[in-house]
Design a protein around this motif. Structure first.
Motif, PDB file in Angstrom:
ATOM      1  N   CYS A 129      -0.535  -2.427   5.128  1.00  0.00           N
ATOM      2  CA  CYS A 129       0.595  -1.597   5.554  1.00  0.00           C
ATOM      3  C   CYS A 129       0.138  -0.178   5.879  1.00  0.00           C
ATOM      4  O   CYS A 129       0.571   0.413   6.877  1.00  0.00           O
ATOM      5  CB  CYS A 129       1.657  -1.571   4.461  1.00  0.00           C
ATOM      6  SG  CYS A 129       2.586  -3.106   4.265  1.00  0.00           S
ATOM      7  N   LEU A 130      -0.746   0.377   5.037  1.00  0.00           N
ATOM      8  CA  LEU A 130      -1.242   1.733   5.279  1.00  0.00           C
ATOM      9  C   LEU A 130      -2.010   1.800   6.599  1.00  0.00           C
ATOM     10  O   LEU A 130      -1.792   2.708   7.406  1.00  0.00           O
ATOM     11  CB  LEU A 130      -2.145   2.176   4.127  1.00  0.00           C
ATOM     12  CG  LEU A 130      -1.508   2.323   2.742  1.00  0.00           C
ATOM     13  CD1 LEU A 130      -2.538   2.822   1.738  1.00  0.00           C
ATOM     14  CD2 LEU A 130      -0.320   3.274   2.789  1.00  0.00           C
ATOM     15  N   PHE A 171       7.834  -5.331  -1.719  1.00  0.00           N
ATOM     16  CA  PHE A 171       7.482  -4.699  -2.990  1.00  0.00           C
ATOM     17  C   PHE A 171       8.728  -4.420  -3.831  1.00  0.00           C
ATOM     18  O   PHE A 171       9.860  -4.668  -3.397  1.00  0.00           O
ATOM     19  CB  PHE A 171       6.749  -3.372  -2.730  1.00  0.00           C
ATOM     20  CG  PHE A 171       5.565  -3.489  -1.827  1.00  0.00           C
ATOM     21  CD1 PHE A 171       4.471  -4.266  -2.176  1.00  0.00           C
ATOM     22  CD2 PHE A 171       5.525  -2.819  -0.613  1.00  0.00           C
ATOM     23  CE1 PHE A 171       3.369  -4.376  -1.357  1.00  0.00           C
ATOM     24  CE2 PHE A 171       4.420  -2.918   0.227  1.00  0.00           C
ATOM     25  CZ  PHE A 171       3.344  -3.703  -0.153  1.00  0.00           C
ATOM     26  N   THR A 172       8.489  -3.885  -5.039  1.00  0.00           N
ATOM     27  CA  THR A 172       9.593  -3.376  -5.844  1.00  0.00           C
ATOM     28  C   THR A 172      10.251  -2.211  -5.111  1.00  0.00           C
ATOM     29  O   THR A 172       9.655  -1.637  -4.187  1.00  0.00           O
ATOM     30  CB  THR A 172       9.093  -2.883  -7.208  1.00  0.00           C
ATOM     31  OG1 THR A 172       8.232  -1.738  -6.996  1.00  0.00           O
ATOM     32  CG2 THR A 172       8.306  -3.959  -7.953  1.00  0.00           C
ATOM     33  N   GLY A 173      11.465  -1.844  -5.525  1.00  0.00           N
ATOM     34  CA  GLY A 173      12.143  -0.727  -4.870  1.00  0.00           C
ATOM     35  C   GLY A 173      11.342   0.556  -4.952  1.00  0.00           C
ATOM     36  O   GLY A 173      11.218   1.297  -3.967  1.00  0.00           O
ATOM     37  N   HIS A 179       5.504   3.449  -0.662  1.00  0.00           N
ATOM     38  CA  HIS A 179       4.680   3.033   0.480  1.00  0.00           C
ATOM     39  C   HIS A 179       5.162   3.646   1.790  1.00  0.00           C
ATOM     40  O   HIS A 179       4.345   3.939   2.671  1.00  0.00           O
ATOM     41  CB  HIS A 179       4.642   1.506   0.576  1.00  0.00           C
ATOM     42  CG  HIS A 179       3.590   0.891  -0.284  1.00  0.00           C
ATOM     43  ND1 HIS A 179       3.721   0.771  -1.641  1.00  0.00           N
ATOM     44  CD2 HIS A 179       2.351   0.391   0.030  1.00  0.00           C
ATOM     45  CE1 HIS A 179       2.626   0.220  -2.141  1.00  0.00           C
ATOM     46  NE2 HIS A 179       1.788  -0.013  -1.159  1.00  0.00           N
ATOM     47  N   LEU A 180       6.460   3.829   1.930  1.00  0.00           N
ATOM     48  CA  LEU A 180       6.940   4.552   3.118  1.00  0.00           C
ATOM     49  C   LEU A 180       6.354   5.956   3.143  1.00  0.00           C
ATOM     50  O   LEU A 180       5.911   6.447   4.195  1.00  0.00           O
ATOM     51  CB  LEU A 180       8.468   4.626   3.098  1.00  0.00           C
ATOM     52  CG  LEU A 180       9.234   3.408   3.608  1.00  0.00           C
ATOM     53  CD1 LEU A 180      10.724   3.601   3.392  1.00  0.00           C
ATOM     54  CD2 LEU A 180       8.939   3.156   5.073  1.00  0.00           C
ATOM     55  N   GLY A 181       6.337   6.606   1.978  1.00  0.00           N
ATOM     56  CA  GLY A 181       5.732   7.930   1.894  1.00  0.00           C
ATOM     57  C   GLY A 181       4.239   7.890   2.126  1.00  0.00           C
ATOM     58  O   GLY A 181       3.676   8.751   2.811  1.00  0.00           O
ATOM     59  N   ALA A 182       3.563   6.873   1.566  1.00  0.00           N
ATOM     60  CA  ALA A 182       2.107   6.767   1.718  1.00  0.00           C
ATOM     61  C   ALA A 182       1.716   6.474   3.166  1.00  0.00           C
ATOM     62  O   ALA A 182       0.722   7.008   3.666  1.00  0.00           O
ATOM     63  CB  ALA A 182       1.572   5.667   0.798  1.00  0.00           C
ATOM     64  N   ILE A 183       2.488   5.626   3.841  1.00  0.00           N
ATOM     65  CA  ILE A 183       2.210   5.341   5.255  1.00  0.00           C
ATOM     66  C   ILE A 183       2.392   6.609   6.083  1.00  0.00           C
ATOM     67  O   ILE A 183       1.568   6.934   6.950  1.00  0.00           O
ATOM     68  CB  ILE A 183       3.128   4.213   5.772  1.00  0.00           C
ATOM     69  CG1 ILE A 183       2.746   2.878   5.124  1.00  0.00           C
ATOM     70  CG2 ILE A 183       3.049   4.104   7.299  1.00  0.00           C
ATOM     71  CD1 ILE A 183       3.749   1.776   5.366  1.00  0.00           C
ATOM     72  N   THR A 184       3.468   7.339   5.821  1.00  0.00           N
ATOM     73  CA  THR A 184       3.717   8.597   6.542  1.00  0.00           C
ATOM     74  C   THR A 184       2.615   9.606   6.270  1.00  0.00           C
ATOM     75  O   THR A 184       2.121  10.274   7.189  1.00  0.00           O
ATOM     76  CB  THR A 184       5.077   9.176   6.131  1.00  0.00           C
ATOM     77  OG1 THR A 184       6.099   8.183   6.306  1.00  0.00           O
ATOM     78  CG2 THR A 184       5.417  10.387   6.978  1.00  0.00           C
TER      79      THR A 184
END
Length: 405
Positions: A129-130, A171-173, A179-184
């Motif tokens: 994903c990243l 994933f968990t909530g 992960h949205l933050g990590a991808i960004t």
């Protein structure tokens, strides 16, 4: 001998502190340079190639700053680069991801009721994903550079909404928001590492060689820098979102994440407009407030439960231990009034941090946190409001240190 769980928690603290420090340095320099760039003024008599200038006062002195869109005629003797803040923020953030979500994947990353996969597969999905987020973003930017900037931003937002929905099905909530933050953040740091700095190095090399730099490199870097500016506020919320179960632990968490992005962009647009002296778009605050009210309403929609949580393989010995029945009684009596699918404590509507301790599986799966928060420390219950005794805390320690190992 120092208990491993305690050592690991302190390691997480140290890396988190590093992440916060480097993140402040990166975001601070980013905000400053965007405000500086937008506040530049043009006047007759500027040096050849200079786009604009600005006078600033700070710390008892005056600063006179000039910007060259491409480069000055000659290479300056002293040149300060701003890049290590970005690199260290990403590296420390990835270390946090590994320490908390990869090492504790069966608790924080993987929810068998969402996607029942092994720990290695869950980590592999995370890494993909990243990398995939950056690849898709970079290809779109290269395809549409200078052609349709507004259209590009709209397309990127549509993709982001899809990603928000997709993460909650992987994933968990908590991990989905993280992960949205990590991808960004990966996109932002990769913009610096793979586009902005390399382009600036090309310009510097041309200056040293006596060649006139191609202005396209500055244009490309400016686009990526603008994207980073608008992504900063949303990524800050997402990286702190594990503190807000009303955001990540509710039925429409993916819509909430998407709206948070929009709120961050609106607030950034207000400050960018002010810095550029292009008016006072107060409507952005009204729009942000409306979106926030919508988020509050979405967080009240009851989450549809998919059944009893499953016991992870590592947690099974904890249920089988001789102390578990007494531990269950302690947790049910001292913790489960808040940490439950339907909390009974007045004013608590969702389990704090999404941690539910109203089932045997919930207690066993969260054993490490119970041990650290209520056994080894007195962090939970807060102010000992449920009157947990020292003997009960000692029981939690004995249980985890015995069966947990």
């Amino acid at each position: 001998m120092l208990d491993f769980a305690i050592f690991w928690d302190w390691l997480a603290f140290a890396v988190r502190w590093l992440h916060v420090i480097t993140g402040i340095a990166w975001i601070g320099s980013s905000f400053y340079f965007v405000a500086l760039d937008l506040g530049l003024r043009q006047r007759p008599g500027l040096p050849a190639g200079a786009f604009g200038e600005e006078w600033q006062v700070h710390g008892g002195g005056f600063y006179h700053i000039q910007k060259y869109l491409v480069a000055p005629a000659e290479m300056p003797e002293h040149l300060t680069w701003f890049k290590w803040e970005s690199y260290m923020t990403w590296l420390s953030g990835f270390a946090m991801l590994a320490i908390v979500y990869y090492a504790g994947a069966d608790l924080f990353l993987i929810d068998p009721n969402v996607l029942d996969v092994s720990v290695p597969v869950g980590i592999l999905i995370s890494l993909c994903c990243l990398a995939g987020g950056w690849i898709v973003y970079d290809l779109l930017c290269r395809w549409l550079i200078g052609k349709a900037d507004t259209g590009l931003m709209i397309l990127l937002y549509v993709i982001l909404v899809f990603m928000a929905w997709g993460m909650t099905h992987l994933f968990t909530g908590r991990a989905a928001f993280l992960h949205l933050g990590a991808i960004t953040a990966t996109i932002m740091s990769a913009n610096v590492f793979m586009v902005i700095i390399p382009n600036q190095k090309i310009v510097v090399a041309d200056l040293i060689a006596g060649r006139k730099p191609d202005p396209k490199y500055g244009k490309i870097a400016k686009q990526r820098s603008l994207h980073n500016n608008y992504l900063t506020l949303p990524v800050l919320f997402l990286m702190l979102s594990n503190h807000y179960p009303l955001a990540f632990g509710t039925e429409f968490n993916w819509i909430i994440a998407s709206l948070v992005f929009m709120m961050g962009v609106l607030i950034r647009h207000y400050f960018n407009s002010m810095h550029a002296r292009k008016g006072n778009p107060t409507w952005t605050w009204l729009a942000t407030a409306i979106l926030f009210v919508i988020i509050i309403w979405l967080s009240t929609v009851p989450k549809v439960l998919t059944g009893e949580p499953k016991v992870t393989a590592s947690a099974a010995p904890l249920i089988a231990s001789a102390e578990f029945s007494k531990v269950r009684d302690t947790v049910m009596g001292r913790c489960a009034m808040c940490h439950a699918a339907e909390p009974s404590w007045e004013g608590i509507y969702h389990a704090p941090k999404g941690v539910m301790l109203d089932t045997d599986a919930g207690i066993a799966n969260n054993a490490r946190e119970i041990y650290l928060q209520a056994g080894r420390s007195h962090a939970m219950p807060p102010a000992s409001v449920t009157q947990i005794s020292d003997q009960e805390r000692a029981l939690l320690v004995t249980w985890f240190e015995g069966a947990g190992k």
